[in-house]
Scaffold this motif. Sequence first.
Motif, PDB file in Angstrom:
ATOM      1  N   LEU A  76       0.825  -1.202   0.000  1.00  0.00           N
ATOM      2  CA  LEU A  76       0.000   0.000   0.000  1.00  0.00           C
ATOM      3  C   LEU A  76       0.863   1.259   0.000  1.00  0.00           C
ATOM      4  O   LEU A  76       2.067   1.214   0.266  1.00  0.00           O
ATOM      5  CB  LEU A  76      -0.935  -0.005   1.217  1.00  0.00           C
ATOM      6  CG  LEU A  76      -1.861  -1.223   1.344  1.00  0.00           C
ATOM      7  CD1 LEU A  76      -2.722  -1.113   2.595  1.00  0.00           C
ATOM      8  CD2 LEU A  76      -2.724  -1.383   0.111  1.00  0.00           C
ATOM      9  N   ASP A  77       0.218   2.378  -0.275  1.00  0.00           N
ATOM     10  CA  ASP A  77       0.922   3.644  -0.436  1.00  0.00           C
ATOM     11  C   ASP A  77       0.835   4.510   0.811  1.00  0.00           C
ATOM     12  O   ASP A  77      -0.262   4.814   1.277  1.00  0.00           O
ATOM     13  CB  ASP A  77       0.299   4.402  -1.622  1.00  0.00           C
ATOM     14  CG  ASP A  77       0.599   5.883  -1.544  1.00  0.00           C
ATOM     15  OD1 ASP A  77       1.789   6.221  -1.607  1.00  0.00           O
ATOM     16  OD2 ASP A  77      -0.350   6.687  -1.394  1.00  0.00           O
ATOM     17  N   TYR A  78       1.997   4.893   1.348  1.00  0.00           N
ATOM     18  CA  TYR A  78       2.042   5.832   2.477  1.00  0.00           C
ATOM     19  C   TYR A  78       2.831   7.089   2.109  1.00  0.00           C
ATOM     20  O   TYR A  78       3.258   7.841   2.979  1.00  0.00           O
ATOM     21  CB  TYR A  78       2.731   5.203   3.694  1.00  0.00           C
ATOM     22  CG  TYR A  78       2.036   4.039   4.380  1.00  0.00           C
ATOM     23  CD1 TYR A  78       0.686   3.758   4.180  1.00  0.00           C
ATOM     24  CD2 TYR A  78       2.744   3.225   5.267  1.00  0.00           C
ATOM     25  CE1 TYR A  78       0.073   2.695   4.830  1.00  0.00           C
ATOM     26  CE2 TYR A  78       2.126   2.164   5.919  1.00  0.00           C
ATOM     27  CZ  TYR A  78       0.801   1.903   5.700  1.00  0.00           C
ATOM     28  OH  TYR A  78       0.209   0.865   6.348  1.00  0.00           O
ATOM     29  N   LYS A  79       3.064   7.311   0.814  1.00  0.00           N
ATOM     30  CA  LYS A  79       3.973   8.391   0.403  1.00  0.00           C
ATOM     31  C   LYS A  79       3.324   9.763   0.483  1.00  0.00           C
ATOM     32  O   LYS A  79       2.100   9.876   0.428  1.00  0.00           O
ATOM     33  CB  LYS A  79       4.450   8.127  -1.026  1.00  0.00           C
ATOM     34  CG  LYS A  79       5.352   6.921  -1.111  1.00  0.00           C
ATOM     35  CD  LYS A  79       5.854   6.694  -2.516  1.00  0.00           C
ATOM     36  CE  LYS A  79       6.808   5.502  -2.514  1.00  0.00           C
ATOM     37  NZ  LYS A  79       7.083   5.036  -3.882  1.00  0.00           N
ATOM     38  N   PRO A  80       4.136  10.806   0.541  1.00  0.00           N
ATOM     39  CA  PRO A  80       3.573  12.161   0.448  1.00  0.00           C
ATOM     40  C   PRO A  80       2.845  12.314  -0.892  1.00  0.00           C
ATOM     41  O   PRO A  80       3.250  11.708  -1.890  1.00  0.00           O
ATOM     42  CB  PRO A  80       4.810  13.072   0.484  1.00  0.00           C
ATOM     43  CG  PRO A  80       5.880  12.250   1.097  1.00  0.00           C
ATOM     44  CD  PRO A  80       5.597  10.818   0.725  1.00  0.00           C
ATOM     45  N   PHE A  81       1.805  13.131  -0.892  1.00  0.00           N
ATOM     46  CA  PHE A  81       0.982  13.295  -2.091  1.00  0.00           C
ATOM     47  C   PHE A  81       1.825  13.626  -3.316  1.00  0.00           C
ATOM     48  O   PHE A  81       1.635  13.056  -4.399  1.00  0.00           O
ATOM     49  CB  PHE A  81      -0.073  14.392  -1.869  1.00  0.00           C
ATOM     50  CG  PHE A  81      -0.884  14.685  -3.094  1.00  0.00           C
ATOM     51  CD1 PHE A  81      -1.950  13.867  -3.451  1.00  0.00           C
ATOM     52  CD2 PHE A  81      -0.581  15.761  -3.920  1.00  0.00           C
ATOM     53  CE1 PHE A  81      -2.702  14.120  -4.588  1.00  0.00           C
ATOM     54  CE2 PHE A  81      -1.322  16.015  -5.072  1.00  0.00           C
ATOM     55  CZ  PHE A  81      -2.378  15.190  -5.398  1.00  0.00           C
TER      56      PHE A  81
ATOM     57  N   TRP B  20       3.779  10.640  -4.618  1.00  0.00           N
ATOM     58  CA  TRP B  20       2.825   9.693  -5.213  1.00  0.00           C
ATOM     59  C   TRP B  20       2.343  10.192  -6.572  1.00  0.00           C
ATOM     60  O   TRP B  20       2.254   9.429  -7.539  1.00  0.00           O
ATOM     61  CB  TRP B  20       1.659   9.518  -4.237  1.00  0.00           C
ATOM     62  CG  TRP B  20       0.481   8.773  -4.773  1.00  0.00           C
ATOM     63  CD1 TRP B  20       0.326   7.415  -4.837  1.00  0.00           C
ATOM     64  CD2 TRP B  20      -0.723   9.344  -5.308  1.00  0.00           C
ATOM     65  NE1 TRP B  20      -0.892   7.102  -5.381  1.00  0.00           N
ATOM     66  CE2 TRP B  20      -1.566   8.265  -5.678  1.00  0.00           C
ATOM     67  CE3 TRP B  20      -1.176  10.647  -5.502  1.00  0.00           C
ATOM     68  CZ2 TRP B  20      -2.831   8.466  -6.237  1.00  0.00           C
ATOM     69  CZ3 TRP B  20      -2.439  10.846  -6.057  1.00  0.00           C
ATOM     70  CH2 TRP B  20      -3.242   9.761  -6.412  1.00  0.00           C
TER      71      TRP B  20
ATOM     72  N   ARG C 222      -0.603   6.198  -8.828  1.00  0.00           N
ATOM     73  CA  ARG C 222      -1.059   4.816  -8.980  1.00  0.00           C
ATOM     74  C   ARG C 222      -2.063   4.412  -7.906  1.00  0.00           C
ATOM     75  O   ARG C 222      -1.897   4.750  -6.736  1.00  0.00           O
ATOM     76  CB  ARG C 222       0.151   3.869  -8.925  1.00  0.00           C
ATOM     77  CG  ARG C 222       1.027   3.952 -10.150  1.00  0.00           C
ATOM     78  CD  ARG C 222       2.220   3.024 -10.041  1.00  0.00           C
ATOM     79  NE  ARG C 222       3.131   3.442  -8.969  1.00  0.00           N
ATOM     80  CZ  ARG C 222       4.215   2.755  -8.639  1.00  0.00           C
ATOM     81  NH1 ARG C 222       4.508   1.628  -9.280  1.00  0.00           N
ATOM     82  NH2 ARG C 222       5.011   3.191  -7.675  1.00  0.00           N
ATOM     83  N   ASP C 223      -3.075   3.678  -8.319  1.00  0.00           N
ATOM     84  CA  ASP C 223      -4.018   3.131  -7.344  1.00  0.00           C
ATOM     85  C   ASP C 223      -3.507   1.778  -6.842  1.00  0.00           C
ATOM     86  O   ASP C 223      -2.439   1.301  -7.253  1.00  0.00           O
ATOM     87  CB  ASP C 223      -5.428   3.036  -7.950  1.00  0.00           C
ATOM     88  CG  ASP C 223      -5.530   1.996  -9.050  1.00  0.00           C
ATOM     89  OD1 ASP C 223      -4.546   1.277  -9.329  1.00  0.00           O
ATOM     90  OD2 ASP C 223      -6.617   1.906  -9.649  1.00  0.00           O
TER      91      ASP C 223
END
Lengths: 514, 514
Positions: B454-459, B462, B468-469
């Motif tokens: 899953l994605d935890y990156k800064p907007f 990302w 990416r979804d």
Amino acid sequence: MTDVTTARRSRSGGGAARRASRTAVSIETAKYIERNIPTFDLLNEEALQIIEENAETLLAEVGVNFVNNPAALDRWRQAGADINGERVRIPRGLARELCKTAPSTFTQYARNPERNVEIGGKSLVLAPVYGPPFVRDAQGGRRYATMEDFRKFVKLGYMSKWLHHSGGTVCEPTDIPVNKRHLDMLHAHMTLSDKPFMGSVTEASRARDSVEMCEILFGKEFVQHNTVMTSLINVNSPLTFDDVMMGSLEVYAANNQACILSPFIVGGAMAPVSVTGTLTQVLAEVLAGIAYSQLVRPGAPMIFGAFVTSIDMNSGAPTFGTPEASQILYGAGQLARRMNLPFRSGGALCGSKLPDAQAAYESANTLNAALMGGVNFMLHACGWLEGGLVSSFEKFVLDADQLGALHKMAQGVAYDDNAQAMDALRQVGPGGHFLGCDHTQANFKDAFWRTNVLDYKPFETWDEEGARDSQALASARVEKMLATYQQPALDPAIAEALAAYVANKKASMPDAFT
Amino acid sequence: MTDVTTARRSRSGGGAARRASRTAVSIETAKYIERNIPTFDLLNEEALQIIEENAETLLAEVGVNFVNNPAALDRWRQAGADINGERVRIPRGLARELCKTAPSTFTQYARNPERNVEIGGKSLVLAPVYGPPFVRDAQGGRRYATMEDFRKFVKLGYMSKWLHHSGGTVCEPTDIPVNKRHLDMLHAHMTLSDKPFMGSVTEASRARDSVEMCEILFGKEFVQHNTVMTSLINVNSPLTFDDVMMGSLEVYAANNQACILSPFIVGGAMAPVSVTGTLTQVLAEVLAGIAYSQLVRPGAPMIFGAFVTSIDMNSGAPTFGTPEASQILYGAGQLARRMNLPFRSGGALCGSKLPDAQAAYESANTLNAALMGGVNFMLHACGWLEGGLVSSFEKFVLDADQLGALHKMAQGVAYDDNAQAMDALRQVGPGGHFLGCDHTQANFKDAFWRTNVLDYKPFETWDEEGARDSQALASARVEKMLATYQQPALDPAIAEALAAYVANKKASMPDAFT
């Protein structure tokens, strides 16, 4: 007020109004959830006692800060606390004793009495997302929220069957001056919906405005004797109560209006990295904050809040729907119930940037924990995206649909003669099927919760219709709901008085954008 | 066997192999979950007793059918049941009494002893999706599954840290004749993974082939004394035990191999529309089926299974992740524990066509219920899509990632001195932060579960990386895992013997595609 005008015109009759009425989406609102199922009690008695003991130690030895608030320090001094500068050290047991005057349940009244909610005990009241400065939808992507977005969310909330509460700052209307937004936001909740709502907390004066607007909507006498707002007071964790939040709390408590006293914690940053350590801090903060509210006015309705995220220790990003967040929710619920206080936590919380699988895993994890963990008031129950930076239109309706499942789950399992279905089992027997049997015919309508937005179609149909994913299905539902929205009726004299109040207040101040 | 050859070559050394080794994804496998948390007991004692009483009534008065199986009727007759045609009526209490010889826990051995799993008690063993004829990935869309797809799923399962079990029919290899597929499938599990696996149940002869292949892999003596397969025996609900499934069960029970005895129920169609009625039928079917296994061989390891979906009464489509399905899971778990039997239910079940928000809500709802409801063996723990018609590569890794959260949740909450974190709370005090404090430094590495997909990156990051979804992130992870897969070592003599067994068996039969 465009919306009001439009609605009045359509209510005044004519063919368009009749057509609108025939095609209107039902605006039935479910009653708040009354749990008929047990809570999940994760922590054992020993752990709970240790946390309670440690919280008292923390309050007595380390204490809490009440910042820029000499009146608060005076109140604490008179109550028997030890004051040193802005530090308040609270003797063991004092805070817990003071909290006892806070009611274990209270009614928050709505202007439509059918929408009144009980908060506490076995109830669960669901309210939408709160606070994001951005909105997102599939068409427009991510952008700063406006007052028009805000109104759309209030309308969606009003039309969402499983949402009991209109909420507060469903998004930040960034196109309205900071010092005037609360007026427009409250006006929207009061006129576009008839569900209960939250008051402003960004300055004591705005809390007073909120009370005054409620006095117009409900009548002055009514407001003094009844709770018509539940507002969100965050603790500046760790262990700090700032004057802005406390100023608002003082206004609300003095007016018998409810507050959620919520530690706001990114775990590992604003509390220790352990669940037990975090729960200790949460309890100490809630004890101090709710005790303080009772110093302002004994009996003021308060909610034990716990908003705690985990953290990605690599990036520092808050994370949601994680096991640690659920563990803290379960533990905090147990601590709240031991204090006989209503409990706020949970929500459709997620870190994802899009209403995708990540968003749904994370949200479902938290929604399930909130139901099982005994939450009484769930803010952010729908629409929350990207760690609370974004209010998502699609996620609003996707989450709101899942809230229906919570209602069904909370009913528990019937086991009367009809539910036992022995006649059906005898009638059908080995190798048969139940679709046509008498019991099925008599019960199928209410037997299964049914989604209003997810896809259950055959593959071929779904494929022919464009192979839409959840976001696309939700987009269509948002559009349909907004197109069929009809404003709830409001006494024109009250509507005019509210509009005049907002206009006058706005005219009395220069615009401020910070 | 292309995979074997490739792996051997790469293990034989050279620069490419060393580079592969340096860049290999870790293939660490977590120990099966041992619950340190309570179960959620939804039904009260009265409801449970009523269901147990009604199940006995159903068995005694209505009975069950054992189809095309004279030997089974003989066994039942000798045990004291009333036989009429293929109908078996079981006197009150007899089935429950017979079930008592089934062990409350058992070990399923893997060829790598570190991968052995305990099934029953407080354990939870996670196995992947089972049965879909289709596969889906973001690149290729939905298509019939092939043996190459099957091998990919086995590889992904082998590399998934939180998956304890390689499963069985992770997808149906439709390019292989029906009468030969089981050989290739078992061969893949045995050679591409070293985790425990399931045997074939589509014909008694294929169950015997499964046992014989295990005798090659583990040694004949070992297999006769130890359980090396857990296989899935579905009941033909309502109340019907067909000869194909029972034929396989007889082979496995006689050889001391474990079976899951699972009613397979689309609620409202194959059982009454009520939760209590469905639980009554589930219990009756499990009682009859497990009792029968103990007539074949007392002490044969068996699992109380419950695969029950809800149904969309409009379309007839089975639905997943719904409140009714969770209620049945919780109730069935309680019934299984009262019989001291291991319990199988749950999974990352969903009806969605895509690995989108719907898929994740539905899957998370069921995964949470399965953890709290005391499931001991969870089939379909990852990769299930579209009501079980599709094995999804992306959903496989998304679900498998969520399984890590279950491990953490199941650990419960520590409350020793370190977990209490009083030093940290004293050290930081009001207004400070915990990121740098000693307690955080000492504990942060294991403090929070962390996703691998899953994605935890800064907007901004990302967004720059393509916004990416979850599906896109999962695609990338699938690709990376398959690119870095390395086959576990296997004694070359055993590998050759297995390959020869498969080749000879295949040569002995004409191809059959139905």
